[in-house]
Design an enzyme around this catalytic site. Sequence first.
Site, short mmCIF file in Angstrom:
data_model
loop_
_atom_site.label_atom_id
_atom_site.label_comp_id
_atom_site.label_asym_id
_atom_site.label_seq_id
_atom_site.Cartn_x
_atom_site.Cartn_y
_atom_site.Cartn_z
CB THR A 1 -0.89 0.03 1.25
OG1 THR A 1 -0.03 -0.03 2.39
CG2 THR A 1 -1.83 -1.16 1.29
CD GLU B 12 -5.63 -1.88 1.10
OE1 GLU B 12 -5.73 -1.22 0.05
OE2 GLU B 12 -5.14 -1.41 2.14
CE LYS C 190 -14.56 12.09 13.14
NZ LYS C 190 -13.16 11.73 13.10
CD1 TRP D 247 -18.69 13.87 11.52
CD2 TRP D 247 -18.77 12.24 9.97
NE1 TRP D 247 -18.43 12.69 12.15
CE2 TRP D 247 -18.46 11.67 11.24
CE3 TRP D 247 -18.85 11.42 8.87
CZ2 TRP D 247 -18.24 10.31 11.41
CZ3 TRP D 247 -18.65 10.06 9.03
CH2 TRP D 247 -18.34 9.51 10.28
P1 AMP Z 1 -4.44 3.19 -2.90
O1 AMP Z 1 -4.49 1.92 -2.16
O2 AMP Z 1 -3.16 3.93 -2.77
O3 AMP Z 1 -4.84 3.01 -4.33
O4 AMP Z 1 -5.51 4.16 -2.25
C1 AMP Z 1 -6.85 3.81 -2.09
C2 AMP Z 1 -7.67 4.98 -1.62
O5 AMP Z 1 -7.74 5.99 -2.63
C3 AMP Z 1 -9.11 4.64 -1.34
O6 AMP Z 1 -9.28 4.01 -0.09
C4 AMP Z 1 -9.74 6.03 -1.40
O7 AMP Z 1 -9.56 6.73 -0.19
C5 AMP Z 1 -8.96 6.71 -2.49
N1 AMP Z 1 -9.72 6.69 -3.74
C6 AMP Z 1 -9.60 5.85 -4.77
N2 AMP Z 1 -10.46 6.16 -5.76
C7 AMP Z 1 -11.18 7.23 -5.33
C8 AMP Z 1 -12.24 8.03 -5.87
N3 AMP Z 1 -12.73 7.83 -7.09
N4 AMP Z 1 -12.72 9.04 -5.12
C9 AMP Z 1 -12.24 9.29 -3.89
N5 AMP Z 1 -11.23 8.59 -3.33
C10 AMP Z 1 -10.71 7.57 -4.03
#
Ligand code: AMP
Length: 547
Positions: free
Chosen positions: A188, A333, A440, A445
């Site tokens: 990640t 994930e 918050k 929120w």
């Molecule tokens: P990563 O594992 O680095 O790809 O990050 C995943 C995270 O990116 C997700 O849990 C979201 O918080 C954010 N994310 C991915 N796609 C979107 C989207 N279309 N809109 C808002 N947040 C997103």
Amino acid sequence: MLQLITSTMQDDFPLTITSILRHGSTVYGQSECVTWQGDKARHSTYAEVAQNAERLAAALTKLGIGAGERVGTFCWNHQEHLEAYYAVPCMGAVLHTLNIRLPARQVAHIVNHAEDKVVIVDGNLLPALAPAVAELTTVQAYIVIGDGDVSVLGDATVLRYDDLLAAEEPGFVWPELDERSAASMCYTSGTTGDPKGVVYSHRSTFLHALGTLGLSATGASESDRILTFVPMFHVNAWGIPFGALLSGASLHLPGPFMTPGPITDFIAAERSTLASAVPTIWAGILQYGEQSPIDLSSLRMGTSGGAAIPQALLEAFQTKYDLRIVQGWGMTETSPVGGIAHPPADVELGSFEEIGWRMKSGRILAGVQMRIVSDDGTELPWDGAAVGEIEVRGPWITGSYYRAPTPEKFDDGWLRTGDIGTIDERGFFQITDRSKDVIKSGGEWISSVELENLLAGSPDVLEAAVIAIPDDRWTERPLACIVRKPGAGAEAADLAKFLVGLVAAWQVPENWTFVDEVPKTTVGKFDKKVLRARYQSGELKVERTKP
Ligand code: AMP
């Protein structure tokens, strides 16, 4: 009495990456992998890519790579990386894509944690890998693609990719694999703490690739040419390298040329039909297009994900370039695609109403199950209003992290995404925040994502990131961190006024700071952790408008 019949299907036939390769290199053997070289492209057919994958697998076998052992890649998006994408999993080993933008300490952590035995590295990335090399305890050999100063690799065994392949013949016999065996892994992005490893199986990769090809996702086919700016070191470039060989779509890979000029030259020269990128790349293309003529006419659709895309960006691509960008959602994930925001069937494509639908984070993709859960663990209704944490499960959603017990990340077999949002009755979901980014204020929120989206719609704003800061009266209040467009003079009070009527009055930030650039993570997302640290250290000059 009711007689149960068992299936007569070949249910134990394995779904493997080997079968993707076999299909892509025969049925679509003439489709191409096209690598951009700055001013021209290098073309190879999938049949040639498969032959090189066979050569690479033969060479890795001679180097002692056995079943289940990890082979790292530290590479840009290009043909050789694609060859490794297939050679390593199909020989039964595990492809570990390394994020080339991580600090050396984290690179060393994940290589050692995954116990990579061999690392395939681009010659032009040796300076980026060099500071980690002394700390890598498991790597026995490096395979270097192209030129570069290999002295930074110390006394490790160093081999040249081209020499290795030249010494081998195609015809490597791929072993029969269990579809549940590990195929690849990715850590990640680790904006908090050390990155955690997610392991993808052959089966999850196959099913995810199929899932992304339907018309409710990309609808990719042999007539497409898919350009991926999404790095191949980040969640398998959203699975596109696998979907391409399954569908016969040609694959366009930009190499190290990731800035808007070369990117748009590539699109124009090779007539890409689909392009996938994070919002910051799309924003860069739009800005570049304001100064230089660009030709995006070959693109039938763009996809954006990884972070929320501002509405102003979707509108600008629609009106200036007649380009529909569709938003998707996912995580490392989740392989990553969990949903894509294609509008419902009764909405006219390209209409203003349609853009509203494309601003949803996604519509749940077949195969994935999703629910929202409140703080006390209650499942909330799909009414587009109730807000809770999004949880998912499905055949391409991880069930654990690699050698990192984290029971708190799972809820009775569902992955807790850490994303907060709503789901409506038709399965469209909207992420309003990461749980750690939500503001918050006085028990209510405020969505930082919504404020950012609206502020990005101001003609004076290039980038807007909103973070929570402590407040004696309200517990937390929003601080808007703004990058002005060149030549724009808007002050904090003007921007606060701009928001009036767009959000409830109490949600309008009264804390503002103007910065040269919003800090980004290694995959191009706003790095709010850095902004919060800068605020705490007093580095940000905060202006207050009247509440
Ligand atoms: P990563 O594992 O680095 O790809 O990050 C995943 C995270 O990116 C997700 O849990 C979201 O918080 C954010 N994310 C991915 N796609 C979107 C989207 N279309 N809109 C808002 N947040 C997103």
